[in-house]
Design a protein around this motif. Sequence first.
Motif, short mmCIF file in Angstrom:
data_model
loop_
_atom_site.label_atom_id
_atom_site.label_comp_id
_atom_site.label_asym_id
_atom_site.label_seq_id
_atom_site.Cartn_x
_atom_site.Cartn_y
_atom_site.Cartn_z
N GLU A 14 0.83 -1.21 0.00
CA GLU A 14 0.00 0.00 0.00
C GLU A 14 0.87 1.26 0.00
N LEU A 15 1.93 1.25 0.80
CA LEU A 15 2.83 2.42 0.86
C LEU A 15 3.51 2.64 -0.48
N ARG A 16 3.99 1.57 -1.08
CA ARG A 16 4.67 1.69 -2.38
C ARG A 16 3.71 2.18 -3.45
N GLN A 17 2.50 1.68 -3.45
CA GLN A 17 1.52 2.11 -4.46
C GLN A 17 1.15 3.57 -4.30
N ALA A 18 1.37 4.10 -3.11
CA ALA A 18 1.11 5.52 -2.84
C ALA A 18 2.34 6.38 -3.15
N VAL A 61 -1.51 4.83 5.28
CA VAL A 61 -0.84 5.59 4.23
C VAL A 61 -0.94 7.08 4.49
N ALA A 62 -2.13 7.56 4.83
CA ALA A 62 -2.32 8.99 5.07
C ALA A 62 -1.47 9.47 6.24
N LYS A 82 2.23 9.57 5.23
CA LYS A 82 2.42 10.73 4.36
C LYS A 82 2.51 12.02 5.18
N HIS A 100 8.11 14.47 1.45
CA HIS A 100 7.06 14.03 0.54
C HIS A 100 6.17 15.23 0.24
#
Length: 503
Positions: free
Chosen positions: A406-410, A488-489, A492, A501
């Motif tokens: 999930e982190l990589r896809q973000a 993820v949020a 970030k 980021h």
Amino acid sequence: MAKQEKTFRPKARVPKGLRDVPAPLVRAEANMLARIREVYERYGFDPLETSAFEYADALGKFLPDEDRPNEGVFSFQDDDEQWLSLRYDLTAPLARYVAENYDGLPKPFRRYQSGPVWRNEKPGPGRFRQFTQFDADTVGAPVVAADAEMCMMGADVMEALGIPRGQYRIRVNNRKVLDGLLEEIGVGSDANDRTHMTVLRSIDKFDKLGRKGVELLLGAGRKDESGDFTKGAGLAADQIARVLDYVGSGLEAGSADRKSVLEGWRAVVGKSAIGAEGIAELLEMDALFTSAGYGPDRIEFNSWIVRGLGYYTGPVFEAELLLETKDENGNPVRFGSVGSGGRYDGLIERFKGIKVPATGFSVGVSRLQAALQMLPSDAGVAVPDVVVVLTLDAGNMAGYQAMVTELRQAGIRAEMYLGGSGMRAQMKYADKRGAPVAVIEGEDERAEGMVTLKDLILGSEVSREISDNTEWRESQAAQVTVPRAELVAAVKAILVRHGLHRA
């Protein structure tokens, strides 16, 4: 009882004159190459890759270290008993490529290339037997506008890398001026003549050895700090004096306008036709520099720029960093030349039998990278940070893998800890990796549908201000627990807070 044989264990060591490059430097180099490539592309050059090996006779004998084994080149024989050599630069392979594909190439042919080169030379501080170059060349352009373009592009490369104007200089000379000087003092004009090339290579060392060192090389020779002796050119005293007077004029070049420098050089070349031709070419280049807004604070004419390679035939130039800094021991460091180039109209002729004009500029990537690391500016390169997901429960590897995905896809650089150690060792690993965030999901967090995020950057700052363990345990500023769905949020948000980021 039989004597037990001792197991042979090879010594773990990198070969002399070579080096290993760790991740931060690999990334820094990649970033730097991208900036240089952007400038080369903007000037209309196209990429090319050539082989690391060439037939030895294709490379020619142009290196200055003629007293070294294989004349500075690493060579071996193949199964056909033909000699192969590792390329010592990117220009000689380009000449072979152009000759081999001459009829199908557009003229002029404009290409850039980056890659490692190898020289069998005596290693020293900052001087390796393998290093990276990044070249741009124009083949088939007889006009000095092509040489002027290389110099202006070199200046643009320096500034694209964040080197402030005034902290670098593109220094330019012309081999024809030097040939005119040697003609005037009675030294042969043949570039293959040993005395001729020894004089030129002695002048080329002026910025490193100073007047006295060059004087020794122009005479009987010089012994360096290690005790190695370099045989000199064997010039007479009056010849040495005239060469040194000319070279000394380069000391004031940076403070003079280019036309004034050339007027001084007219007296040096005297009645030499080849010398006068060199000055005329530099005058034309000066007009092009001036019209494009490249003043002497960016591009200057300098008498000690020679270039040690034997294939140069016209304008030659170097990109030099002028700033001084200090190394980790507090010793002053001056970086000197980080790029160079020039015109080589005879190199392709070796293959084709016809004159094919060519000129190019080469960045010494390894040397320039070392300089950029020490510059207090945007020239330094930030290392991309990696978020580490701790793996505290071997039965939940699939869950940890889902987090990393999930982190990589973000668009967040992330990795899952793949060692076999416990939490303390995993946190030490995250610190060693320079991770800004560690993601923790133990049994308690998973049962509640939560994850804990440790802000390792803030934690480091907090730890410097906390004086006892109680205060540390009570401080929650560097740690936050969020719902698993908000992983993820939340990551970030931490990265954005530290400028790692985009929001």
